[in-house]
Design a protein around this motif. Sequence first.
Motif, PDB file in Angstrom:
ATOM      1  N   THR A   1      34.571  35.668  44.392  1.00 36.03           N
ATOM      2  CA  THR A   1      33.354  36.524  44.981  1.00 36.03           C
ATOM      3  C   THR A   1      33.730  36.925  46.441  1.00 36.03           C
ATOM      4  O   THR A   1      33.873  38.023  46.977  1.00 36.03           O
ATOM      5  CB  THR A   1      32.057  35.954  45.145  1.00 36.03           C
ATOM      6  N   TYR A   2      34.324  35.808  47.218  1.00 37.21           N
ATOM      7  CA  TYR A   2      34.989  36.194  48.590  1.00 37.21           C
ATOM      8  C   TYR A   2      35.912  37.247  48.604  1.00 37.21           C
ATOM      9  O   TYR A   2      35.935  38.081  49.300  1.00 37.21           O
ATOM     10  CB  TYR A   2      35.275  34.923  49.269  1.00 37.21           C
ATOM     11  N   ALA A   3      36.837  37.138  47.721  1.00 33.35           N
ATOM     12  CA  ALA A   3      38.116  37.808  47.547  1.00 33.35           C
ATOM     13  C   ALA A   3      37.474  39.353  47.336  1.00 33.35           C
ATOM     14  O   ALA A   3      38.062  40.201  48.034  1.00 33.35           O
ATOM     15  CB  ALA A   3      39.113  37.177  46.714  1.00 33.35           C
ATOM     16  N   SER A   4      36.885  39.220  46.213  1.00 38.77           N
ATOM     17  CA  SER A   4      36.345  40.963  45.922  1.00 38.77           C
ATOM     18  C   SER A   4      35.622  41.406  47.034  1.00 38.77           C
ATOM     19  O   SER A   4      35.687  42.452  47.203  1.00 38.77           O
ATOM     20  CB  SER A   4      35.628  40.860  44.504  1.00 38.77           C
ATOM     21  N   ALA A   5      34.676  40.697  47.704  1.00 39.47           N
ATOM     22  CA  ALA A   5      34.045  41.209  48.691  1.00 39.47           C
ATOM     23  C   ALA A   5      34.855  41.591  49.869  1.00 39.47           C
ATOM     24  O   ALA A   5      34.639  42.741  50.516  1.00 39.47           O
ATOM     25  CB  ALA A   5      32.935  40.135  49.583  1.00 39.47           C
TER      26      ALA A   5
ATOM     27  N   ILE B   1      44.576  40.541  52.272  1.00 39.77           N
ATOM     28  CA  ILE B   1      43.242  40.887  51.418  1.00 39.77           C
ATOM     29  C   ILE B   1      43.820  41.350  50.214  1.00 39.77           C
ATOM     30  O   ILE B   1      43.113  40.744  48.986  1.00 39.77           O
ATOM     31  CB  ILE B   1      42.531  41.903  51.982  1.00 39.77           C
ATOM     32  N   TRP B   2      44.594  42.275  49.997  1.00 44.74           N
ATOM     33  CA  TRP B   2      44.864  42.826  48.606  1.00 44.74           C
ATOM     34  C   TRP B   2      45.857  41.684  47.839  1.00 44.74           C
ATOM     35  O   TRP B   2      45.557  41.551  46.619  1.00 44.74           O
ATOM     36  CB  TRP B   2      45.976  43.930  48.639  1.00 44.74           C
ATOM     37  N   ALA B   3      46.534  40.982  48.479  1.00 41.51           N
ATOM     38  CA  ALA B   3      47.204  39.886  47.810  1.00 41.51           C
ATOM     39  C   ALA B   3      46.261  38.594  47.330  1.00 41.51           C
ATOM     40  O   ALA B   3      46.547  38.202  46.021  1.00 41.51           O
ATOM     41  CB  ALA B   3      48.548  39.191  48.761  1.00 41.51           C
ATOM     42  N   ASP B   4      45.541  38.360  48.110  1.00 41.74           N
ATOM     43  CA  ASP B   4      44.621  37.351  47.789  1.00 41.74           C
ATOM     44  C   ASP B   4      43.723  37.800  46.547  1.00 41.74           C
ATOM     45  O   ASP B   4      43.223  37.057  45.440  1.00 41.74           O
ATOM     46  CB  ASP B   4      43.711  37.025  48.843  1.00 41.74           C
ATOM     47  N   ALA B   5      43.222  39.063  46.738  1.00 45.50           N
ATOM     48  CA  ALA B   5      42.474  39.606  45.502  1.00 45.50           C
ATOM     49  C   ALA B   5      43.283  39.723  43.961  1.00 45.50           C
ATOM     50  O   ALA B   5      42.573  39.322  43.096  1.00 45.50           O
ATOM     51  CB  ALA B   5      42.211  41.137  45.604  1.00 45.50           C
ATOM     52  N   GLN B   6      44.462  39.832  44.130  1.00 45.56           N
ATOM     53  CA  GLN B   6      45.325  39.918  42.981  1.00 45.56           C
ATOM     54  C   GLN B   6      45.540  38.614  42.493  1.00 45.56           C
ATOM     55  O   GLN B   6      45.120  38.715  41.033  1.00 45.56           O
ATOM     56  CB  GLN B   6      46.838  40.289  43.241  1.00 45.56           C
ATOM     57  N   VAL B   7      45.379  37.544  43.262  1.00 47.56           N
ATOM     58  CA  VAL B   7      45.591  36.082  42.723  1.00 47.56           C
ATOM     59  C   VAL B   7      44.159  35.834  41.987  1.00 47.56           C
ATOM     60  O   VAL B   7      44.107  35.224  40.923  1.00 47.56           O
ATOM     61  CB  VAL B   7      45.786  35.126  43.965  1.00 47.56           C
ATOM     62  N   GLU B   8      43.007  36.157  42.680  1.00 48.78           N
ATOM     63  CA  GLU B   8      41.954  35.750  42.171  1.00 48.78           C
ATOM     64  C   GLU B   8      41.325  36.389  41.153  1.00 48.78           C
ATOM     65  O   GLU B   8      40.675  36.071  40.006  1.00 48.78           O
ATOM     66  CB  GLU B   8      40.638  35.653  43.386  1.00 48.78           C
ATOM     67  N   ALA B   9      41.768  37.867  40.964  1.00 47.87           N
ATOM     68  CA  ALA B   9      41.450  38.537  39.861  1.00 47.87           C
ATOM     69  C   ALA B   9      42.148  38.127  38.545  1.00 47.87           C
ATOM     70  O   ALA B   9      41.800  38.121  37.563  1.00 47.87           O
ATOM     71  CB  ALA B   9      41.915  39.957  40.091  1.00 47.87           C
ATOM     72  N   GLN B  10      43.367  37.728  38.612  1.00 47.70           N
ATOM     73  CA  GLN B  10      44.096  37.159  37.631  1.00 47.70           C
ATOM     74  C   GLN B  10      43.475  36.136  37.090  1.00 47.70           C
ATOM     75  O   GLN B  10      43.374  35.748  36.070  1.00 47.70           O
ATOM     76  CB  GLN B  10      45.400  36.658  38.047  1.00 47.70           C
ATOM     77  N   LYS B  11      43.073  34.997  38.017  1.00 51.74           N
ATOM     78  CA  LYS B  11      42.226  33.646  37.651  1.00 51.74           C
ATOM     79  C   LYS B  11      40.922  34.090  36.825  1.00 51.74           C
ATOM     80  O   LYS B  11      40.684  33.535  35.822  1.00 51.74           O
ATOM     81  CB  LYS B  11      41.810  33.106  38.686  1.00 51.74           C
TER      82      LYS B  11
END
Length: 443
Positions: free
Chosen positions: A105-109, A426-436
Motif C-alpha cells: 500500500t505504501y509503495a503504491s501510494a 520510488i519506482w524501484a520499490d514499487a517494482q519489488v512490491e508489485a512483483q510480490k
Amino acid sequence: MLLIGNGYLITRTQQGLIKDGCVAIEGKTIKEVGTTSTLRQKYPEAEFIDAKQGLIMPGLVNMHNHIYSTFARGLSINGYHPQNFLDILEGQWFRLDRELTNDMTYASARVAYLDSIKNGVTTMFDHHASYGEITNSLSALSQAADELGVRTTLCYEVSDRNGADQMKAAVAENVRFIKAAAGRDDDMQHAMMGLHAAFTLSDDTLDYCREMTPDTTGFHIHIAEGISDVADSLAKYQQPIVNRLYQHNILGKKTLAGHCIHIGPHEMELLRDTDTMVVTNPESNMGNAVGTPAALRMFNDYNLLIGIGTDGYTNDLTESYKFANLIHKHHLADPNAGWTEIPEMIFGNNPKMANRYFNTKLGVLEPNAAADVIVVDYQAPTPITDSNYNSHILFGVNGRNVRDTIINGEIRMKNFEVQGIDEAKIWADAQVEAQKLWHRING
C-alpha cells in the motif's frame, strides 16, 4: 516570497484570465495576483518561476481515486475472463485487495502521489481497500502523502464481503484515522468513513457505520456503478439504493456518492435534498462497460454538486476532461452536450466539494487561497481569451504538459523535475512490491 509569472493566468474567479499574469505566494497561501511586471517590481527579491507564456492554473482536485489499483497495471490474473461488472470486481479487484499488505500500500501510494504531482493534481480523495492488511493501512497512505506533499482525504472501504470480523476491522481503521486526521492542524489531510457499495453492505452494517462515524464526517461510497447493485437493492430491500442509504442516514453534505450511473429521478431528488455530493468517473465507466450516468441532467435539472474523478484509471484529470466531454456527446448523440458543464465539474465543483473538508480555499488563484499552483507548458496556435481557455485545455493539454507544481506553498516539481524526492527509488520499490503482489495473486 515566490512569484510565478510570464504566462496566461487562469484565476477561476470573476477576474478571469490575466495575460502576462503572475501570482505571488507567501507562506502557504496566495498573497496577490496581477501582471508580471507589476508584481516583479513590487517584490524584486522574490524567487521567480517563469511560465514561458504557458498556462498558470490552480492545482487540480481528484475527487475519487483508488490508489490500491496502482499495481494492477500490466497484471494478468490466471483464469480471469470477466463477462460483466461483478466478474470484474470478484475476479480482479477483490482478489487484488485481499493480498495487499501495508508495505505494498505504501509503495503504491508513493507512485500515485508522485504521478499526481506530475499531472498537476494537488489534492486527491482516495477510497482504499487492502483486506490483506487492514490495520494502519490508511497510515501507510498518509505517510506517502506527507512525504510527497499532496493534500489528501482518505477512507477505508467497509464491506461485508469478507465476513463480520474484517468488516469491523475496516470500520475500526476508519475510526482510528478519522481521529488521527482530526488531530492535525496543517489542513493537508482529512478523513471520511469509506463504504464499498450497497450490495456488499447489510442494514446492520450500515447502522454500525453510522453509529461509529462522527456527525462532522461524511461517507465515501459507490452508488449504482453496475446494474447488479440496483437489482440487489430491489430484490433484498424492495427499494432503490439511494432511498435505502437515506433511511440509514448515510447521505448528507459531507457524503460523496461515486458513479450514480443507474439511479432515477427520485433518487436524484434525494441526493439534491440532502446536499449529497456526486462524482462521476468517465474513463473507468467506459472501461468497465457499466454505462453512462445522467451527469448533465444531475448538473442542470437537479442542481447537484457533481464533479469528476479518475477511479484509479489514471491520475491525469485533463485526460478525464477529454473523456467526459466525449462520452456525453456520444451517449446523447448531441454535439453540444457538456461544453460548459464538464469544465465546471472539474475546475469549479471539484474544489468546492473538496472544501467541504479542507479549510483553505482550493481551485482559485486569489488572495488567501491555497498556494496550490501549476504551470502548464503550452504554446497556443490560436489566441487564448477569457471565453476559450477551457477549449485550449481540452484540445491542447494533457497531464504531462505540467512543468511546475506548487502545493501548500512548496515547490514539488520544477521544470519537470520532482523536488526533494528520490524518484528512482520510488519506482524501484514499487517494482519489488508489485512483483510480490502478483505472486500472491497468481500463486
